[in-house]
Write a protein that holds these residues in place. Structure first.
Motif, PDB file in Angstrom:
ATOM      1  N   LEU A 133       0.676  -0.813   0.066  1.00  0.00           N
ATOM      2  CA  LEU A 133       0.195   0.446   0.077  1.00  0.00           C
ATOM      3  C   LEU A 133       0.875   1.144  -0.280  1.00  0.00           C
ATOM      4  N   PRO A 134      -0.105   2.371  -0.826  1.00  0.00           N
ATOM      5  CA  PRO A 134       1.296   3.501  -0.412  1.00  0.00           C
ATOM      6  C   PRO A 134       1.541   4.222   1.109  1.00  0.00           C
ATOM      7  N   PHE A 135       2.824   4.476   0.845  1.00  0.00           N
ATOM      8  CA  PHE A 135       3.331   5.098   1.824  1.00  0.00           C
ATOM      9  C   PHE A 135       3.802   4.123   3.185  1.00  0.00           C
ATOM     10  N   ALA A 136       3.784   2.692   2.907  1.00  0.00           N
ATOM     11  CA  ALA A 136       4.243   1.731   4.013  1.00  0.00           C
ATOM     12  C   ALA A 136       5.491   1.408   4.149  1.00  0.00           C
ATOM     13  N   ASP A 137       6.189   1.656   3.021  1.00  0.00           N
ATOM     14  CA  ASP A 137       8.122   1.759   3.656  1.00  0.00           C
ATOM     15  C   ASP A 137       8.301   2.832   3.783  1.00  0.00           C
ATOM     16  N   ALA A 138       7.406   3.925   3.472  1.00  0.00           N
ATOM     17  CA  ALA A 138       7.964   5.075   4.622  1.00  0.00           C
ATOM     18  C   ALA A 138       7.748   4.815   6.158  1.00  0.00           C
ATOM     19  N   VAL A 139       6.655   4.523   6.233  1.00  0.00           N
ATOM     20  CA  VAL A 139       5.988   4.674   7.266  1.00  0.00           C
ATOM     21  C   VAL A 139       6.086   3.659   8.497  1.00  0.00           C
ATOM     22  N   ALA A 140       6.562   2.251   7.704  1.00  0.00           N
ATOM     23  CA  ALA A 140       7.693   1.349   8.265  1.00  0.00           C
ATOM     24  C   ALA A 140       7.856   1.323   9.967  1.00  0.00           C
ATOM     25  N   ASP A 141       9.082   2.671   9.819  1.00  0.00           N
ATOM     26  CA  ASP A 141       9.773   3.145  11.126  1.00  0.00           C
ATOM     27  C   ASP A 141       9.546   3.468  11.904  1.00  0.00           C
ATOM     28  N   VAL A 142       7.860   4.736  11.665  1.00  0.00           N
ATOM     29  CA  VAL A 142       7.920   5.069  12.994  1.00  0.00           C
ATOM     30  C   VAL A 142       6.913   4.190  14.195  1.00  0.00           C
ATOM     31  N   PRO A 143       6.982   4.402  15.271  1.00  0.00           N
ATOM     32  CA  PRO A 143       6.826   3.306  16.493  1.00  0.00           C
ATOM     33  C   PRO A 143       5.243   2.909  16.773  1.00  0.00           C
ATOM     34  N   PHE A 144       5.270   1.555  16.719  1.00  0.00           N
ATOM     35  CA  PHE A 144       3.491   1.101  16.784  1.00  0.00           C
ATOM     36  C   PHE A 144       3.186   1.408  15.644  1.00  0.00           C
ATOM     37  N   ILE A 145       2.277   2.732  15.081  1.00  0.00           N
ATOM     38  CA  ILE A 145       1.555   2.499  14.563  1.00  0.00           C
ATOM     39  C   ILE A 145       2.641   1.729  12.979  1.00  0.00           C
ATOM     40  N   GLY A 146       3.608   2.503  13.032  1.00  0.00           N
ATOM     41  CA  GLY A 146       4.546   1.834  11.326  1.00  0.00           C
ATOM     42  C   GLY A 146       3.883   0.370  11.370  1.00  0.00           C
ATOM     43  N   PRO A 147       4.883  -0.225  12.559  1.00  0.00           N
ATOM     44  CA  PRO A 147       4.710  -1.836  11.995  1.00  0.00           C
ATOM     45  C   PRO A 147       2.926  -2.209  11.746  1.00  0.00           C
ATOM     46  N   ILE A 148       2.287  -1.834  12.153  1.00  0.00           N
ATOM     47  CA  ILE A 148       1.139  -2.193  12.053  1.00  0.00           C
ATOM     48  C   ILE A 148       0.346  -1.713  10.192  1.00  0.00           C
ATOM     49  N   TYR A 149       0.620  -0.739   9.896  1.00  0.00           N
ATOM     50  CA  TYR A 149       0.279  -0.392   8.808  1.00  0.00           C
ATOM     51  C   TYR A 149       1.339  -1.641   7.366  1.00  0.00           C
ATOM     52  N   ALA A 150       2.376  -1.212   7.900  1.00  0.00           N
ATOM     53  CA  ALA A 150       3.394  -1.732   6.808  1.00  0.00           C
ATOM     54  C   ALA A 150       3.447  -3.722   6.445  1.00  0.00           C
ATOM     55  N   LEU A 152       1.275  -5.224   8.599  1.00  0.00           N
ATOM     56  CA  LEU A 152      -0.029  -6.368   8.932  1.00  0.00           C
ATOM     57  C   LEU A 152      -1.377  -5.861   7.469  1.00  0.00           C
ATOM     58  N   ILE A 153      -1.973  -4.810   7.544  1.00  0.00           N
ATOM     59  CA  ILE A 153      -2.606  -3.781   6.431  1.00  0.00           C
ATOM     60  C   ILE A 153      -2.240  -3.819   5.471  1.00  0.00           C
ATOM     61  N   SER A 154      -1.076  -3.487   5.202  1.00  0.00           N
ATOM     62  CA  SER A 154      -0.235  -4.056   3.826  1.00  0.00           C
ATOM     63  C   SER A 154       0.792  -5.227   3.487  1.00  0.00           C
ATOM     64  N   GLY A 155       0.861  -5.624   2.500  1.00  0.00           N
ATOM     65  CA  GLY A 155       1.201  -6.643   1.977  1.00  0.00           C
ATOM     66  C   GLY A 155       0.387  -7.826   1.933  1.00  0.00           C
ATOM     67  N   HIS A 156      -0.487  -6.999   1.751  1.00  0.00           N
ATOM     68  CA  HIS A 156      -1.462  -8.750   1.511  1.00  0.00           C
ATOM     69  C   HIS A 156      -1.737  -8.425   0.174  1.00  0.00           C
ATOM     70  N   SER A 157      -3.057  -9.482  -0.912  1.00  0.00           N
ATOM     71  CA  SER A 157      -2.875 -10.047  -2.180  1.00  0.00           C
ATOM     72  C   SER A 157      -3.930  -9.052  -2.355  1.00  0.00           C
ATOM     73  N   ILE A 158      -4.112  -8.796  -3.584  1.00  0.00           N
ATOM     74  CA  ILE A 158      -5.645  -7.815  -4.236  1.00  0.00           C
ATOM     75  C   ILE A 158      -6.792  -9.123  -3.237  1.00  0.00           C
ATOM     76  N   LEU A 159      -6.620 -10.457  -3.282  1.00  0.00           N
ATOM     77  CA  LEU A 159      -8.350 -10.542  -2.812  1.00  0.00           C
ATOM     78  C   LEU A 159      -8.946 -10.415  -1.697  1.00  0.00           C
ATOM     79  N   VAL A 160      -7.225 -10.237  -0.895  1.00  0.00           N
ATOM     80  CA  VAL A 160      -7.372 -10.144   0.903  1.00  0.00           C
ATOM     81  C   VAL A 160      -8.266  -8.663   0.815  1.00  0.00           C
ATOM     82  N   TYR A 161      -8.290  -7.592   0.230  1.00  0.00           N
ATOM     83  CA  TYR A 161      -9.059  -6.190   0.682  1.00  0.00           C
ATOM     84  C   TYR A 161     -10.283  -6.496  -0.635  1.00  0.00           C
ATOM     85  N   ILE A 162     -10.487  -7.074  -0.947  1.00  0.00           N
ATOM     86  CA  ILE A 162     -11.787  -7.879  -2.014  1.00  0.00           C
ATOM     87  C   ILE A 162     -12.510  -8.117  -0.732  1.00  0.00           C
TER      88      ILE A 162
END
Lengths: 322, 376
Positions: A133-150, A152-162
């Motif tokens: 997902l957009p900015f996943a790499d950018a925010v990955a280093d932000v504590p707590f929220i970063g890993p959750i976004y990068a 848990l939320i990002s990095g799945h295949s399109i079918l998961v989001y569907i």
């Protein structure tokens, strides 16, 4: 248990819950329209095989997905033919579809690929790849929220989001559109729908049509995203767990999301016995975790914890008054 | 009131369904590039061409008689017991406990003890869903499916952690003592001068299965309980008015059904494997559904259908051995039989009924209508 382990655990929960969620929503459409569907398992399995087979032959995962959905639709049409048109027993028809898929997939796989009932491993364009997902790499280093976004939320295949998008969509269709109202009505009181001049048969076919598309996506997810290729009996009872989740969710879309996430978590925990031991301080048997969705469904069905009331006309063929 | 004569109902409808299933199976074999006629020949010679083949055919048929009867009994009370698989697995546990922990002096006593334990364990596993249906209103089909999975997990746990002998890696019990070994058909037939294959697993349980068929027949059509059970199956509300307790019928029917499914373990656990292994039932519980549907829930029909499926099973194994047709062909045939005799029953029945009606009309000319006297 540290934070990263938790994120990993939740990540695999999401991945394992996705096919359950899709199949559960599929069952939701069917059963809300009064058609019991034990055949979720078989439709998923057939879709898993055909999407992997076509994806491996053509190299295009999207063609594979289309083939999976088509296979699932064919089996659904058979179910509709038997249980709507010929007013046969829906449960027996579902059982037949499960066996048909279990047998035919291996038979065809053996005939096409000669690899002992499996398809060749899918590579490159033959698989659904993770989407960053957009900015996943950018925010990955932000504590707590970063890993959750990068992670848990990002990095799945399109079918998961569907699958996750299908939850609000299902809710909207069922509870905010005229079609949804009629679909629910046909599962509760088909005679009333008929009196209003709406075709019961048409609505029920529409419902199992939607059901088959969702089942097809679930099956394609198994063989082209979760794993790379089809193996014999790869649905491994997920159709039945989805059915259990459907009862657990009391035939409601949002509850279906929670139920499948819970069952997905059980699945994720089963592969990480060390986490359970560190959490509870004792060894929990893997077999118990595997059986937990079924045990919980029995308890819910028995009405010991909340009451699960199925659609009233479920399982009964509609006979027009003459 | 019946449109069709009884013979058509009992023989013609299942036969047409079976032929339809056979035609589609043949098409499937053709589609995967094999010769259906050669396949049938191979199946017949492999399953019926020798006493060895017969031994396997009858062995499988014995399993299917029990599971078929289990489904059939429940069908009579309009209960759909999909849980044969789990009930037979629990029956296996009962047999294993009986054989391992009781020092039997002779196989005949061991057989009686194992029958009791198998039936008890199977019945127990069916009684819980029955209670939940009768008292709590949960759907028996869903609960029995769930209980199949719970049984699989339970047996997995017990075999891995409890009954596995120390030092063994294999998730299975120890071998049963020699005194519990059941006589095979070879040993039974040798004294009367018939030589039967030594290697085949068919054993005395076959006679138990045949006896079970007879007993179920007597129960359903010649006892008060059987009458109540069928009445309940025809109309629950009418049965209730007649003073038949739905709770009692649901419980008793499912206990008998589960007990019958559990009895299958005598054959596969005690008679063949002589120890309890993981996944001992191998889908026989589900084949019971096809057998009961094809046999029209009549014990004699179940007997015939079980032998047919025994033939398919053994023939299918031979096919897998000698050709590139996988064993799963049997699963497809099983699915088609369930589909045509169960779900698409009306598709076969409706045109037949129409045909019989047309024949009847053609035979008996319409009675002349009396002209209605005009009212004065």
């Amino acid at each position: 248990m540290d934070f990263l382990t938790l994120i990993q655990l939740l990540d695999s929960t999401v991945r394992l819950a996705t096919p359950l969620l899709l199949a559960c929503l599929a069952g939701l459409f069917s059963e809300r329209a009064g058609i019991f569907d034990i055949g979720l398992e078989g439709k998923m399995l057939a879709a898993a095989f055909f999407s992997a087979a076509i994806a491996s032959v053509t190299g295009s995962v999207w063609l594979g997905l289309a083939a999976g959905i088509a296979a699932s639709m064919l089996l659904s049409a058979l179910h509709g033919f038997a249980s709507i048109t010929f007013r046969g027993n829906q449960l027996i028809s579902g059982v037949a579809i499960n066996f048909l898929a279990a047998g035919l997939t291996v038979l065809i796989a053996q005939s096409w690929f000669q690899q002992g009932g499996r398809t060749p491993s899918l590579m490159g364009g033959g698989r659904f790849t993770p989407i960053t997902l957009p900015f996943a790499d950018a925010v990955a280093d932000v504590p707590f929220i970063g890993p959750i976004y990068a992670e848990l939320i990002s990095g799945h295949s399109i079918l998961v989001y569907i699958a996750f998008a299908a939850v609000p969509l299902t809710w909207f269709i069922l509870f905010r559109t005229r079609f949804g109202l009629r679909l629910r009505a046909v599962g509760e009181n088909p005679a009333a729908v008929d009196t209003a001049g709406v075709s019961v048969v048409g609505l029920r076919y529409a419902a199992i049509g939607i059901c088959s598309v969702l089942c097809g996506i679930a099956g394609a997810y198994l063989s082209t995203a979760l794993q790379a290729g089809f193996v014999k009996d790869m649905s491994a009872g997920r159709g039945y767990i989805a059915l259990a989740a459907l009862i657990f969710a009391k035939w409601r879309p949002w509850y279906a999301l929670y139920a499948t996430l819970l069952f997905g978590l059980f699945g994720a925990l089963e592969t990480r016995p060390d986490v359970i031991t560190s959490l509870t301080g004792m060894r929990v048997q893997g077999q118990l975790l595997g059986a937990l969705p079924y045990i919980m469904t029995v308890i819910i069905l028995a009405g010991f914890v909340g009451r699960a009331t199925p659609p009233r006309a479920g399982g009964e063929p509609y006979v027009k008054e003459r | 009131m019946d449109v069709m004569p009884k013979w058509a109902e009992v023989i013609l409808v299942p036969l047409i369904s079976l032929i339809l299933a056979a035609i589609i199976s043949a098409l499937v074999i053709l589609a995967i590039g094999e010769d259906p006629i050669a396949a049938v020949k191979l199946m017949v010679s492999g399953a019926l061409g020798s006493t060895y083949g017969w031994g396997y055919t009858l062995y499988y048929a014995t399993n299917f008689m029990f599971t078929g009867l289990a489904v059939a009994v429940a069908f009579h009370a309009r209960l759909f017991n999909i849980g044969g698989e789990g009930q037979a697995a629990l029956g296996g546990l009962g047999v294993a406990l009986a054989c391992l922990y009781i020092p039997w002096p002779h196989w005949s006593l061991a057989l009686l003890g194992a029958i009791a334990m198998a039936a008890l364990f199977g019945a127990f596993w069916a009684a819980i869903p029955a209670y939940l249906q009768a008292r709590r209103g949960s759907h028996i089909v869903i609960t029995t499916i769930m209980f199949n999975f719970i049984a699989a997990s339970l047996l997995n746990y017990i075999l891995v952690n409890v009954l596995r002998p120390t030092g063994s890696m294999d998730p299975a019990t120890a071998r049963f003592p020699e005194a519990t070994q059941l006589p095979t058909l070879h040993e039974l037939l040798a004294p009367i001068g018939i030589s039967f294959s030594k290697a085949a697993p068919a054993n005395i349980t076959l006679l138990v299965a045949v006896l079970a068929c007879v007993l179920v027949w007597a129960l359903i059509w010649h006892t008060r309980l059987g009458y109540e059970l069928r009445a309940y199956g025809h109309s629950q509300s009418a049965a209730k008015y007649a003073g038949i307790s739905p709770f009692k019928i649901t419980m008793i029917t499912m206990i008998i059904s589960g007990g019958l499914a559990g009895l299958m373990a005598i054959n596969n656990v005690m008679g063949e494997a002589e120890r309890l292994v993981l996944n001992a039932v191998e889908g026989a519980g589900f084949i019971g559904i096809a057998v009961a549907l094809m046999g029209r829930s009549h014990p004699f029909g179940v007997f015939i259908a079980a032998i047919l499926f025994g033939f398919l099973y053994q023939g299918g194994a031979e096919l897998a051995l000698w050709t590139s047709i996988p064993r799963e062909l049997i699963v497809v045939i099983q699915a088609l039989v369930i589909l045509f005799t169960g779900a698409l029953d009306n598709m076969v029945r409706m045109p037949l009924e129409r045909m019989f009606l047309a024949v009847r009309r053609a035979r008996s000319p319409k009675p002349e209508r009396k002209p209605i006297e005009p009212a004065e």
